[in-house]
Write an enzyme that holds these catalytic residues in place. Structure first.
Site, PDB file in Angstrom:
ATOM      1  N   ARG A   1     -91.144 -36.500  -0.871  1.00 38.45           N
ATOM      2  CA  ARG A   1     -91.212 -35.132  -1.392  1.00 38.45           C
ATOM      3  C   ARG A   1     -92.586 -34.875  -2.015  1.00 38.45           C
ATOM      4  O   ARG A   1     -93.044 -35.641  -2.868  1.00 38.45           O
ATOM      5  CB  ARG A   1     -90.120 -34.960  -2.447  1.00 38.45           C
ATOM      6  CG  ARG A   1     -90.146 -33.650  -3.174  1.00 38.45           C
ATOM      7  CD  ARG A   1     -89.670 -32.517  -2.313  1.00 38.45           C
ATOM      8  NE  ARG A   1     -89.578 -31.276  -3.078  1.00 38.45           N
ATOM      9  CZ  ARG A   1     -89.319 -30.106  -2.530  1.00 38.45           C
ATOM     10  NH1 ARG A   1     -89.112 -30.019  -1.220  1.00 38.45           N
ATOM     11  NH2 ARG A   1     -89.244 -29.034  -3.283  1.00 38.45           N
TER      12      ARG A   1
ATOM     13  N   GLU B   1     -61.377 -51.031 -17.461  1.00 33.14           N
ATOM     14  CA  GLU B   1     -61.464 -52.464 -17.822  1.00 33.14           C
ATOM     15  C   GLU B   1     -62.112 -52.665 -19.190  1.00 33.14           C
ATOM     16  O   GLU B   1     -62.872 -53.622 -19.408  1.00 33.14           O
ATOM     17  CB  GLU B   1     -62.115 -53.267 -16.699  1.00 33.14           C
ATOM     18  CG  GLU B   1     -61.264 -53.161 -15.428  1.00 33.14           C
ATOM     19  CD  GLU B   1     -61.419 -54.278 -14.445  1.00 33.14           C
ATOM     20  OE1 GLU B   1     -61.853 -55.362 -14.852  1.00 33.14           O
ATOM     21  OE2 GLU B   1     -61.084 -54.062 -13.267  1.00 33.14           O
TER      22      GLU B   1
ATOM     23  N   GLY C   1     -62.738 -59.695 -14.940  1.00 30.88           N
ATOM     24  CA  GLY C   1     -62.760 -58.366 -14.323  1.00 30.88           C
ATOM     25  C   GLY C   1     -63.997 -57.590 -14.740  1.00 30.88           C
ATOM     26  O   GLY C   1     -64.592 -56.848 -13.957  1.00 30.88           O
ATOM     27  N   ARG C   2     -64.387 -57.786 -15.995  1.00 31.94           N
ATOM     28  CA  ARG C   2     -65.544 -57.040 -16.518  1.00 31.94           C
ATOM     29  C   ARG C   2     -66.838 -57.449 -15.820  1.00 31.94           C
ATOM     30  O   ARG C   2     -67.784 -56.661 -15.740  1.00 31.94           O
ATOM     31  CB  ARG C   2     -65.609 -57.208 -18.040  1.00 31.94           C
ATOM     32  CG  ARG C   2     -64.481 -56.443 -18.706  1.00 31.94           C
ATOM     33  CD  ARG C   2     -64.214 -56.776 -20.151  1.00 31.94           C
ATOM     34  NE  ARG C   2     -63.026 -56.036 -20.609  1.00 31.94           N
ATOM     35  CZ  ARG C   2     -62.343 -56.302 -21.708  1.00 31.94           C
ATOM     36  NH1 ARG C   2     -62.710 -57.300 -22.498  1.00 31.94           N
ATOM     37  NH2 ARG C   2     -61.282 -55.583 -22.027  1.00 31.94           N
TER      38      ARG C   2
ATOM     39  N   GLY D   1     -53.967 -47.716 -24.192  1.00 34.07           N
ATOM     40  CA  GLY D   1     -55.179 -47.868 -23.371  1.00 34.07           C
ATOM     41  C   GLY D   1     -56.041 -48.948 -23.989  1.00 34.07           C
ATOM     42  O   GLY D   1     -55.872 -50.130 -23.712  1.00 34.07           O
TER      43      GLY D   1
ATOM     44  N   PRO E   1     -49.473 -44.618 -21.000  1.00 30.59           N
ATOM     45  CA  PRO E   1     -49.825 -43.337 -21.615  1.00 30.59           C
ATOM     46  C   PRO E   1     -50.259 -43.500 -23.077  1.00 30.59           C
ATOM     47  O   PRO E   1     -51.148 -42.811 -23.544  1.00 30.59           O
ATOM     48  CB  PRO E   1     -48.533 -42.528 -21.508  1.00 30.59           C
ATOM     49  CG  PRO E   1     -47.822 -43.113 -20.315  1.00 30.59           C
ATOM     50  CD  PRO E   1     -48.192 -44.561 -20.262  1.00 30.59           C
TER      51      PRO E   1
ATOM     52  N   ILE F   1     -53.501 -46.540 -12.560  1.00 29.78           N
ATOM     53  CA  ILE F   1     -53.495 -47.848 -11.908  1.00 29.78           C
ATOM     54  C   ILE F   1     -54.261 -47.783 -10.581  1.00 29.78           C
ATOM     55  O   ILE F   1     -53.858 -47.087  -9.642  1.00 29.78           O
ATOM     56  CB  ILE F   1     -52.039 -48.338 -11.672  1.00 29.78           C
ATOM     57  CG1 ILE F   1     -51.280 -48.393 -13.018  1.00 29.78           C
ATOM     58  CG2 ILE F   1     -52.039 -49.694 -10.969  1.00 29.78           C
ATOM     59  CD1 ILE F   1     -51.922 -49.242 -14.100  1.00 29.78           C
TER      60      ILE F   1
HETATM   61  N1  CAA Z   1     -59.176 -64.648 -24.152  1.00 32.69           N
HETATM   62  C1  CAA Z   1     -58.071 -65.226 -24.670  1.00 32.69           C
HETATM   63  N2  CAA Z   1     -57.380 -64.731 -25.715  1.00 32.69           N
HETATM   64  C2  CAA Z   1     -57.846 -63.597 -26.264  1.00 32.69           C
HETATM   65  C3  CAA Z   1     -58.988 -62.929 -25.797  1.00 32.69           C
HETATM   66  C4  CAA Z   1     -59.665 -63.505 -24.682  1.00 32.69           C
HETATM   67  N3  CAA Z   1     -60.753 -62.938 -24.140  1.00 32.69           N
HETATM   68  N4  CAA Z   1     -59.193 -61.842 -26.546  1.00 32.69           N
HETATM   69  C5  CAA Z   1     -58.211 -61.811 -27.461  1.00 32.69           C
HETATM   70  N5  CAA Z   1     -57.404 -62.889 -27.287  1.00 32.69           N
HETATM   71  C6  CAA Z   1     -56.226 -63.259 -28.079  1.00 32.69           C
HETATM   72  C7  CAA Z   1     -56.596 -63.565 -29.535  1.00 32.69           C
HETATM   73  O1  CAA Z   1     -56.996 -64.897 -29.717  1.00 32.69           O
HETATM   74  C8  CAA Z   1     -55.291 -63.256 -30.250  1.00 32.69           C
HETATM   75  O2  CAA Z   1     -54.385 -64.323 -30.077  1.00 32.69           O
HETATM   76  P1  CAA Z   1     -53.769 -65.136 -31.358  1.00 32.69           P
HETATM   77  O3  CAA Z   1     -53.241 -64.107 -32.312  1.00 32.69           O
HETATM   78  O4  CAA Z   1     -52.754 -66.005 -30.761  1.00 32.69           O
HETATM   79  O5  CAA Z   1     -54.930 -65.881 -31.933  1.00 32.69           O
HETATM   80  C9  CAA Z   1     -54.715 -62.121 -29.428  1.00 32.69           C
HETATM   81  O6  CAA Z   1     -55.320 -62.169 -28.147  1.00 32.69           O
HETATM   82  C10 CAA Z   1     -54.955 -60.771 -30.061  1.00 32.69           C
HETATM   83  O7  CAA Z   1     -56.352 -60.645 -30.211  1.00 32.69           O
HETATM   84  P2  CAA Z   1     -56.996 -59.542 -31.142  1.00 32.69           P
HETATM   85  O8  CAA Z   1     -56.431 -59.638 -32.522  1.00 32.69           O
HETATM   86  O9  CAA Z   1     -58.478 -59.635 -30.991  1.00 32.69           O
HETATM   87  O10 CAA Z   1     -56.431 -58.214 -30.459  1.00 32.69           O
HETATM   88  P3  CAA Z   1     -56.740 -56.708 -30.728  1.00 32.69           P
HETATM   89  O11 CAA Z   1     -55.476 -55.960 -30.772  1.00 32.69           O
HETATM   90  O12 CAA Z   1     -57.675 -56.547 -31.890  1.00 32.69           O
HETATM   91  O13 CAA Z   1     -57.459 -56.235 -29.357  1.00 32.69           O
HETATM   92  C11 CAA Z   1     -59.151 -55.971 -27.707  1.00 32.69           C
HETATM   93  C12 CAA Z   1     -58.470 -56.891 -28.723  1.00 32.69           C
HETATM   94  C13 CAA Z   1     -60.362 -56.729 -27.253  1.00 32.69           C
HETATM   95  C14 CAA Z   1     -59.576 -54.663 -28.337  1.00 32.69           C
HETATM   96  C15 CAA Z   1     -58.166 -55.715 -26.543  1.00 32.69           C
HETATM   97  O14 CAA Z   1     -57.049 -54.958 -26.950  1.00 32.69           O
HETATM   98  C16 CAA Z   1     -58.804 -55.049 -25.343  1.00 32.69           C
HETATM   99  O15 CAA Z   1     -59.509 -55.703 -24.582  1.00 32.69           O
HETATM  100  N6  CAA Z   1     -58.523 -53.742 -25.132  1.00 32.69           N
HETATM  101  C17 CAA Z   1     -58.984 -53.057 -23.941  1.00 32.69           C
HETATM  102  C18 CAA Z   1     -57.955 -53.119 -22.848  1.00 32.69           C
HETATM  103  C19 CAA Z   1     -58.561 -52.931 -21.498  1.00 32.69           C
HETATM  104  O16 CAA Z   1     -59.608 -53.478 -21.183  1.00 32.69           O
HETATM  105  N7  CAA Z   1     -57.857 -52.189 -20.665  1.00 32.69           N
HETATM  106  C20 CAA Z   1     -58.293 -52.012 -19.308  1.00 32.69           C
HETATM  107  C21 CAA Z   1     -57.149 -51.654 -18.438  1.00 32.69           C
HETATM  108  S1  CAA Z   1     -57.098 -52.535 -16.950  1.00 32.69           S
HETATM  109  C22 CAA Z   1     -57.975 -51.600 -15.839  1.00 32.69           C
HETATM  110  O17 CAA Z   1     -58.746 -50.737 -16.167  1.00 32.69           O
HETATM  111  C23 CAA Z   1     -57.749 -52.029 -14.437  1.00 32.69           C
HETATM  112  C24 CAA Z   1     -58.063 -51.067 -13.356  1.00 32.69           C
HETATM  113  O18 CAA Z   1     -57.169 -50.613 -12.650  1.00 32.69           O
HETATM  114  C25 CAA Z   1     -59.489 -50.813 -12.999  1.00 32.69           C
END
Ligand code: CAA
Length: 380
Positions: A268, A363, A242-243, A131, A128, A157
């Site tokens: 048409r 995602e 996933g993306r 996101g 909640p 989910i």
């Molecule tokens: N691969 C590996 N590590 C990664 C990474 C990646 N692609 N992206 C970030 N990291 C790591 C970073 O290296 C960092 O690690 P360290 O501190 O150890 O170096 C850590 O993760 C934190 O990274 P950031 O500082 O960049 O994190 P942030 O808080 O600024 O957020 C973000 C990054 C990209 C915005 C992330 O929060 C994000 O992707 N948010 C979106 C979430 C999302 O996609 N949710 C979808 C829900 S799932 C869904 O929809 C499923 C469904 O049912 C369809």
């Protein structure tokens, strides 16, 4: 550089097309209207190998590459994105995450039923209040020695109601912030696991989207994925793949709408000729075809990078943001080409337009993809 698909790729694309046209299309409008879960179609996707496409055959998967997955996702999404989101989550978030980062015991136990479609999996990250800012997990898992005690609620989910297994992201150490997050495999039948009502959604209405609640759930330590503190990286790495799945879904929605608009515009007539002969419509079709081709190339490039073990984080975000925006634009124009008919369910394009919207949200929203892209290109 070679843009030619292999014989195997073409075979898989054709098999997915046949399945979509013959087995998903009948009843798709009724399932959308009534929010009816596509039980039979999901069973058939399992039998046909679409639910574990990239999983090693030793775990019951099809052992195919990501390019095959993109092709199959496009075909199924042309017709029924409720089916293709179940397929995408199971393949790229659940099976890939488990196969890549799970222990041998975890893979032996959970992958075969997931890959064969005997059950589907769900990925529980969103909450909640967490996101886009996925580090703000309120779900907690307290380390009790040989097990954790899991408490919290996950929102929106996919497959939340039907899944047999959940991959759950939870905070195990608040002080450590994102480095104190872990991922766990949780079975649906365990005490303390429950689901909210099925959400009533704008699009992908037949897929089952639920809240999932965890109350004092005992999770064996053996069900943690990876080293302690790996959960956030697990989520990020898994979402990168996933993306590609969601980008391909958006591509499919766009190309499905384009094919319908193209066919309709040839039939048409207005002002004495088919509307496709009017430049106002012909130019719309030209833009649709061009943008869809660009989206397809981005999806295939991301898949190629993944298949060849190169970094695909940037490519998958570019594919997702572009394809989902092409999906929204193309479906809106497809409704316009159909005129009044486009506004009624029977012609399918209004559903595709509603389905397109979610690809800009789940995602990782379009805004989050732009965060990933801009951070990468601005890095020193
Ligand atoms: N691969 C590996 N590590 C990664 C990474 C990646 N692609 N992206 C970030 N990291 C790591 C970073 O290296 C960092 O690690 P360290 O501190 O150890 O170096 C850590 O993760 C934190 O990274 P950031 O500082 O960049 O994190 P942030 O808080 O600024 O957020 C973000 C990054 C990209 C915005 C992330 O929060 C994000 O992707 N948010 C979106 C979430 C999302 O996609 N949710 C979808 C829900 S799932 C869904 O929809 C499923 C469904 O049912 C369809």
């Amino acid at each position: 550089m070679n843009f030619k698909l292999t014989e195997e790729h073409l075979m898989i694309r054709d098999a997915a097309r046949d399945f979509a046209q013959n087995e998903c299309k009948p009843g798709v409008i009724e399932r959308d209207t009534n929010k009816t879960y596509p039980t039979e179609q999901v069973k058939r996707m399992g039998e046909l190998g679409f639910l574990g496409m990239m999983v090693d055959p030793k775990y019951g998967g099809s052992g195919l590459d990501t390019i095959s997955y993109v092709l199959a996702m496009e075909e199924i999404s042309k017709v029924d994105s409720s089916c293709s989101v179940i397929m995408s989550v199971n393949n790229s978030l659940v099976c890939w995450g488990l196969e890549t980062f799970g222990t041998d015991e975890q893979k032996d136990k959970y992958l075969p039923p997931l890959a064969k479609g005997e059950m589907v999996g769900a990925f529980c990250l969103s909450e909640p209040e967490a996101g886009s800012d996925a580090t703000q997990q309120r779900t907690t898992a307290i380390d009790m020695g040989d097990h954790y005690i899991l408490n919290g609620t996950k929102n929106w989910i996919t497959s939340g109601g039907t899944a047999g297994v959940y991959l759950v992201i939870a905070q195990t150490d608040v002080e450590k912030k994102h480095r104190g997050i872990n991922a766990f495999i949780v079975e649906k039948g365990w005490e303390g696991v429950s689901q909210g009502a099925k959400e009533d959604k704008l699009g992908i209405r037949a897929s089952d989207t639920h809240s999932v609640m965890f109350q004092d759930v005992k999770v064996p330590k053996a069900n943690r994925i990876g080293e302690d503190g790996f959960g956030f990286k697990f989520a990020m790495k898994t979402l990168s793949g996933g993306r590609i799945g969601i980008a391909s879904q958006a591509l499919g929605i766009a190309s499905g709408a384009y094919e319908l608009a193209l066919a309709y515009s040839k039939e048409r007539k207005a002002f004495g000729k088919p509307i496709s002969h009017h430049q106002a419509i012909a130019f719309k079709l030209a833009d649709m075809a061009t943008e869809i081709e660009a989206a397809r190339l981005l999806c295939l490039k991301a898949a190629y990078l993944k298949d060849t073990h190169q970094n695909y984080d940037l490519a998958s975000s570019m594919a997702k943001v572009f394809s989902s925006e092409v999906a929204m634009k193309t479906t809106t124009e497809a409704v316009q080409v159909h005129g009044g008919y486009g506004f009624v369910k029977e012609y399918h394009v209004e559903r595709l337009m509603r389905d397109a919207k979610i690809t800009q949200i789940y995602e990782g929203t379009s805004e989050i993809q732009r965060v990933v892209i801009s951070r990468t290109i601005l890095k020193d």
